[in-house]
Design a protein around this motif. Structure first.
Motif, PDB file in Angstrom:
ATOM      1  N   SER A   1       0.573  -1.392  -0.570  1.00 29.92           N
ATOM      2  CA  SER A   1       0.355   0.396  -0.208  1.00 29.92           C
ATOM      3  C   SER A   1       1.187   1.165  -0.147  1.00 29.92           C
ATOM      4  CB  SER A   1      -1.024  -0.270   1.149  1.00 29.92           C
ATOM      5  OG  SER A   1      -1.672   1.163   1.542  1.00 29.92           O
ATOM      6  N   LEU A   2       0.342   2.006  -0.904  1.00 34.82           N
ATOM      7  CA  LEU A   2       1.307   3.583  -0.696  1.00 34.82           C
ATOM      8  C   LEU A   2       1.173   3.828   1.067  1.00 34.82           C
ATOM      9  CD1 LEU A   2      -0.416   5.629  -3.784  1.00 34.82           C
ATOM     10  CD2 LEU A   2       1.389   4.209  -3.451  1.00 34.82           C
ATOM     11  N   ASP A   3       0.332   4.049   1.454  1.00 33.05           N
ATOM     12  CA  ASP A   3       0.926   4.565   3.097  1.00 33.05           C
ATOM     13  C   ASP A   3       1.467   3.251   3.345  1.00 33.05           C
ATOM     14  OD1 ASP A   3      -1.173   6.200   2.914  1.00 33.05           O
ATOM     15  OD2 ASP A   3      -3.269   5.041   3.124  1.00 33.05           O
TER      16      ASP A   3
ATOM     17  N   SER B   1       7.716   7.725  -2.878  1.00 30.78           N
ATOM     18  CA  SER B   1       5.578   7.482  -2.032  1.00 30.78           C
ATOM     19  C   SER B   1       5.431   8.566  -2.228  1.00 30.78           C
ATOM     20  CB  SER B   1       5.547   6.553  -0.733  1.00 30.78           C
ATOM     21  OG  SER B   1       6.460   7.820   0.341  1.00 30.78           O
TER      22      SER B   1
ATOM     23  N   LYS C   1       2.443   9.030  -3.923  1.00 29.90           N
ATOM     24  CA  LYS C   1       0.076   9.307  -3.529  1.00 29.90           C
ATOM     25  C   LYS C   1      -0.515  10.434  -4.169  1.00 29.90           C
ATOM     26  CE  LYS C   1       2.014   7.525   0.581  1.00 29.90           C
ATOM     27  NZ  LYS C   1       2.060   8.389   2.526  1.00 29.90           N
TER      28      LYS C   1
ATOM     29  N   SER D   1      -2.072  10.299  -8.175  1.00 26.44           N
ATOM     30  CA  SER D   1      -2.859   9.639  -8.230  1.00 26.44           C
ATOM     31  C   SER D   1      -4.001  10.321  -7.635  1.00 26.44           C
ATOM     32  CB  SER D   1      -2.343   8.325  -6.808  1.00 26.44           C
ATOM     33  OG  SER D   1      -2.631   8.544  -6.021  1.00 26.44           O
TER      34      SER D   1
ATOM     35  N   THR E   1      -7.685   6.510   4.423  1.00 28.14           N
ATOM     36  CA  THR E   1      -7.441   5.931   2.831  1.00 28.14           C
ATOM     37  C   THR E   1      -7.076   4.755   2.838  1.00 28.14           C
ATOM     38  OG1 THR E   1      -5.824   8.063   2.016  1.00 28.14           O
ATOM     39  CG2 THR E   1      -5.849   5.563   1.137  1.00 28.14           C
TER      40      THR E   1
ATOM     41  N   GLN F   1      -5.537  -1.469  -0.839  1.00 27.68           N
ATOM     42  CA  GLN F   1      -3.997  -1.389  -0.986  1.00 27.68           C
ATOM     43  C   GLN F   1      -3.253  -0.806  -2.444  1.00 27.68           C
ATOM     44  OE1 GLN F   1      -1.783  -4.983  -0.123  1.00 27.68           O
ATOM     45  NE2 GLN F   1      -0.750  -4.754  -1.949  1.00 27.68           N
ATOM     46  N   TYR F   2      -4.742  -0.997  -3.346  1.00 22.62           N
ATOM     47  CA  TYR F   2      -4.313  -0.394  -5.134  1.00 22.62           C
ATOM     48  C   TYR F   2      -5.512   0.376  -5.465  1.00 22.62           C
ATOM     49  CZ  TYR F   2      -1.658  -5.306  -5.235  1.00 22.62           C
ATOM     50  OH  TYR F   2      -0.327  -5.648  -4.693  1.00 22.62           O
TER      51      TYR F   2
ATOM     52  N   GLU G   1      -6.245   2.406  -3.218  1.00 21.23           N
ATOM     53  CA  GLU G   1      -5.985   4.043  -2.607  1.00 21.23           C
ATOM     54  C   GLU G   1      -7.056   4.357  -2.328  1.00 21.23           C
ATOM     55  OE1 GLU G   1      -3.044   4.802  -0.433  1.00 21.23           O
ATOM     56  OE2 GLU G   1      -2.150   3.134  -1.368  1.00 21.23           O
TER      57      GLU G   1
ATOM     58  N   GLN H   1      -9.843   7.210  -1.119  1.00 22.29           N
ATOM     59  CA  GLN H   1     -10.591   8.112   0.090  1.00 22.29           C
ATOM     60  C   GLN H   1     -11.742   7.796   1.197  1.00 22.29           C
ATOM     61  OE1 GLN H   1      -9.778  12.351  -1.179  1.00 22.29           O
ATOM     62  NE2 GLN H   1      -7.252  11.168  -1.774  1.00 22.29           N
TER      63      GLN H   1
END
Length: 527
Positions: free
Chosen positions: A23-25, A119, A123, A126, A195, A198-199, A201, A203
């Motif tokens: 995940s981006l987080d 990263s 974010k 995207s 968020t 995983q893919y 993201e 909100q």
């Protein structure tokens, strides 16, 4: 630092093969390199075979190399050209130490953020924000210029009203939050963002009114959302199924709506609203049984009209749940309960029917449910006509063929009409599901089976909770002010306190001068 030292042995940081399944987080904070070429190689490697990702290389003035990175279709390219690229390319040569700050001042966009890692780049682009990276800089600039196609605001088809607002939520999150802000303009309306996915993201916004909503409820909702681990969220149903207390219950434990006025009213009661990007369906917690039988229009008509319609709705709820079962039970075990003339008429109509009453009821109910679903799935222009005409034609043909009796067709038709009175789809689908096991009990045990089914449902409802709030708490609690909006819809001047079930603030809803009962002898204004 140890992590970076290990990677120095390789010329290019192998970002995609190592970490793009995260995940981006949770991605490692890989800082931006002072060499622009290294950052470009990393990003182009990550976005390999992504034709919609644009890398626009240019020079700030004539001395500093830079790159503009955005996703075509998510960013406002017209504003980027006019307010970003053109001013930067035309900048005069400056001292390299001042280029970054001068660049920020030259961009005529209010929403600018500094980013420091790869990263962060992922974010920001995207969500539609273009990124500027510069030579000899270990930080970049995120420009708030998202833009994508969105649906216009219109009235929800599933929650249409005769009197009331004609606007509904859409699939764009920020439009939905603005609709809520238009209803509730107080700064105590809080909107926490998170968020999930995983893919995707996706909100999520958790909205509540500080001071009215119980802090424990807000923390519980936030905690359950934070525990969700999933590849993607494409609709609010994903979240609803993972945050409710009893996932195997047929009854809805989270209220759903597409109407901003309903969401705003629930916020004023002390509930929590969950808005999800990509869907117009909004989740509201907690939920009680009484709220599932309430319509938004109950609060826009005169209180006596709303009370009458609410009683009608309660009566037809029981008809929709129990009418076929009661008919099967009486016809199979308790014929003595029917008047003689009616009993003879029913016996005559069933003389050529080869099936018992239970099988006959199952055939008609399943056929009616199939026609209902067919009407929903077909195009709108023909769906309603096919479902109505199909029901009439099939019912008449089945009666003429001797498969079902005329009284059974009438009972099933009344049951179907009663289910259409349910203001919430979740309530209607619950009654449709529970109707079948109660029919089986009635066919086996008669009215005793019906009572067993009702007892089991009531016991389940009494045990059910929504975010810690008992499902029947609104009717069981011996507090008069909680009954003003259950069986009746009290006048607005009488509903002077908030429901104590959801709110930790029981203060008056209106000012003292507005709470006075209207006096007809003084013109009805209460003065």
């Amino acid at each position: 630092m140890k992590f970076l030292e290990k990677r120095k042995k390789k010329k290019i940081f192998d970002f995609p093969s190592k970490h793009l399944n995260e995940s981006l987080d949770t991605l490692p904070e890989i800082p931006l390199d002072p060499e622009l070429s290294k950052n470009m190689e990393r990003l182009k490697s990550a976005y390999k075979d992504c034709s919609d990702v644009i890398f626009r290389e240019f020079s700030i003035g004539s001395s500093v190399n830079a790159v503009l990175l955005y996703i075509d279709g998510l960013s406002n390219t017209e504003e980027v050209d006019q307010h970003v690229l053109m001013p930067l390319i035309r900048m005069k040569d400056l001292d390299c130490d001042a280029v970054f700050e001068c660049t920020k001042k030259e961009i005529s966009i209010s929403d600018l953020k500094e980013i420091y890692s790869i990263s962060d780049v992922f974010k920001q682009i995207s969500i539609g924000n273009p990124i500027i990276l510069m030579e000899k800089e270990t930080k970049g600039i995120s420009i708030g210029l998202p833009k994508w196609e969105k649906r216009s605001i219109m009235e929800p088809d599933a929650e249409s009203v005769i009197r009331g607002p004609r606007e509904g939520f859409i699939e764009t999150l920020r439009v939905n939050t603005s609709l809520l802000r238009r209803k509730i303009r107080h700064p105590l309306l809080k909107m926490k963002q998170m968020t999930i996915g995983q893919y995707t993201e996706t909100q999520i916004i958790v909205a509540y009114i500080e001071g009215i909503a119980d802090t424990t409820l807000v923390n519980e909702v936030t905690s359950r959302l934070n525990r969700i681990k999933i590849d993607g969220i494409l609709e609010s149903g994903y979240i609803e199924e993972m945050i409710i207390d009893y996932p195997y219950s047929p009854f809805a434990q989270v209220l759903t709506t597409e109407r901003p006025d309903v969401a705003a009213a629930c916020l004023l009661e002390g509930r929590v609203v969950i808005l999800i990007d990509g869907t117009p369906i909004t989740l509201i917690a907690p939920c009680t049984f009484a709220t599932l039988l309430q319509s938004p229009e109950d609060y826009y008509n005169q209180f006596y009209i709303s009370t009458f319609i609410r009683w009608l709705r309660y009566m037809f709820f029981f008809i929709a749940l129990l009418a076929p079962s009661a008919y099967v039970a009486v016809l199979t075990f308790h014929q003595e309960m029917l008047p003689t003339t009616l009993l003879l008429t029913i016996a005559e109509s069933r003389e050529q029917i080869p099936f018992p009453a239970l099988v006959e009821a199952f055939i008609m109910e399943i056929t009616f449910e199939a026609l209902r679903e067919a009407g929903v799935r077909l195009p709108k222009q023909v769906g309603a006509a096919v479902s109505i005409v199909g029901a009439l034609v099939i019912g008449q043909a089945a009666t003429a063929a001797g498969l079902v009796s005329s009284p059974m067709v009438m009972v099933v038709a009344i049951t179907g009409v009663a289910s259409f009175l349910m203001p919430r789809y979740a309530t209607g689908i619950s009654t449709r599901i529970l109707r079948f096991p109660i029919m089986i009990l009635s066919g086996m045990l008669g009215l005793l089976g019906v009572m067993i089914g009702i007892t089991a449902i009531v016991a389940h409802l009494c045990n059910l909770k929504s975010f810690g709030v008992p499902y029947f708490n609104s009717t069981a609690a011996l507090k008069v002010h909680n009954w003003k909006d259950i069986l009746i819809r009290a006048p607005w001047w009488a509903m002077d306190t908030r429901p104590s079930l959801f709110s930790n603030d029981s203060s008056d809803l209106m000012r003292e001068a507005s709470n006075q009962k209207p006096d007809p002898s003084k013109g009805g204004d209460g003065s």
